[in-house]
Design an enzyme around this catalytic site. Structure first.
Site, PDB file in Angstrom:
ATOM      1  N   ASN A  77       0.802  -1.223   0.000  1.00 44.27           N
ATOM      2  CA  ASN A  77       0.000   0.000   0.000  1.00 44.27           C
ATOM      3  C   ASN A  77       0.836   1.274   0.000  1.00 44.27           C
ATOM      4  O   ASN A  77       0.307   2.366   0.209  1.00 44.27           O
ATOM      5  CB  ASN A  77      -0.952   0.010   1.203  1.00 44.27           C
ATOM      6  CG  ASN A  77      -1.770  -1.265   1.300  1.00 44.27           C
ATOM      7  OD1 ASN A  77      -1.518  -2.087   2.165  1.00 44.27           O
ATOM      8  ND2 ASN A  77      -2.702  -1.458   0.389  1.00 44.27           N
ATOM      9  N   ILE A  84       0.856   6.781  -0.017  1.00 40.89           N
ATOM     10  CA  ILE A  84       0.232   5.781   0.847  1.00 40.89           C
ATOM     11  C   ILE A  84      -1.218   5.596   0.428  1.00 40.89           C
ATOM     12  O   ILE A  84      -1.956   6.574   0.291  1.00 40.89           O
ATOM     13  CB  ILE A  84       0.268   6.245   2.321  1.00 40.89           C
ATOM     14  CG1 ILE A  84       1.697   6.613   2.735  1.00 40.89           C
ATOM     15  CG2 ILE A  84      -0.321   5.175   3.242  1.00 40.89           C
ATOM     16  CD1 ILE A  84       1.774   7.413   4.019  1.00 40.89           C
ATOM     17  N   CYS A  85      -1.609   4.352   0.225  1.00 43.11           N
ATOM     18  CA  CYS A  85      -3.005   4.066  -0.080  1.00 43.11           C
ATOM     19  C   CYS A  85      -3.707   3.752   1.236  1.00 43.11           C
ATOM     20  O   CYS A  85      -3.582   2.656   1.779  1.00 43.11           O
ATOM     21  CB  CYS A  85      -3.107   2.878  -1.032  1.00 43.11           C
ATOM     22  SG  CYS A  85      -4.800   2.528  -1.487  1.00 43.11           S
ATOM     23  N   LEU A  86      -4.380   4.753   1.773  1.00 44.68           N
ATOM     24  CA  LEU A  86      -5.054   4.613   3.060  1.00 44.68           C
ATOM     25  C   LEU A  86      -6.365   5.375   2.956  1.00 44.68           C
ATOM     26  O   LEU A  86      -6.353   6.575   2.664  1.00 44.68           O
ATOM     27  CB  LEU A  86      -4.148   5.195   4.161  1.00 44.68           C
ATOM     28  CG  LEU A  86      -4.597   5.049   5.603  1.00 44.68           C
ATOM     29  CD1 LEU A  86      -4.722   3.580   5.994  1.00 44.68           C
ATOM     30  CD2 LEU A  86      -3.623   5.754   6.538  1.00 44.68           C
TER      31      LEU A  86
END
EC number: 2.3.2.23
Length: 148
Positions: A77, A84-86
């Site tokens: 992620n 950041i994939c959040l």
């Protein structure tokens, strides 16, 4: 509005810092922070110190901060640019969230990646099909880039 809220968060962070994280402004610019995240002990990132930059938009907290890793991380992620994939940094952002909560979410993302919503599909695939290889690669990147 934004600078007042950012100042309050800074005070709260100094008073009650989240476990294994710290953050504060870079020089005099309240809208540009640097944070440090310690690799969680129960993860392949244990022992690493990860630098993260935080940029607050002028309409914070109504828009999420831009948060990115400066330290290279092997993670499904987090891509090579440090993005950041959040969800809480995107569509799930809420003005009730704080930098402290964001940093804690990033810590838990290090411990529990989300391979079903990857930023780096190859790493997600490795995580799902060969977890030992994923963990040993993540550990060696941590030793190479996040220690010393």
């Amino acid at each position: 509005m934004a600078s007042k809220r950012i100042l309050k968060e800074l005070k709260d962070l100094q008073k009650d810092p989240p476990t294994s994280c710290s953050a504060g402004p870079v020089a005099e610019d309240m809208f540009h922070w640097q944070a440090t995240i310690m690799g969680p002990s129960e993860s392949p990132y244990a022992g690493g110190v990860f630098l993260v930059t935080i940029h607050f938009p002028p309409d914070y907290p109504f828009k999420p901060p831009k948060v990115a890793f400066r330290t290279k991380v092997f993670h499904p992620n987090i891509n090579s640019n440090g993005s950041i994939c959040l969800d809480i940094l995107k569509e799930q952002w809420s003005p009730a969230l704080t930098i402290s909560k964001v940093l804690l979410s990033i810590c838990s993302l290090l411990t529990d990646p989300n391979p079903d919503d990857p930023l780096v599909p190859e790493i997600a695939h490795m995580y799902k099909t060969d977890k030992n290889k994923y963990e040993s690669t993540a550990r060696s990147w941590t030793q190479k880039y996040a220690m010393g």
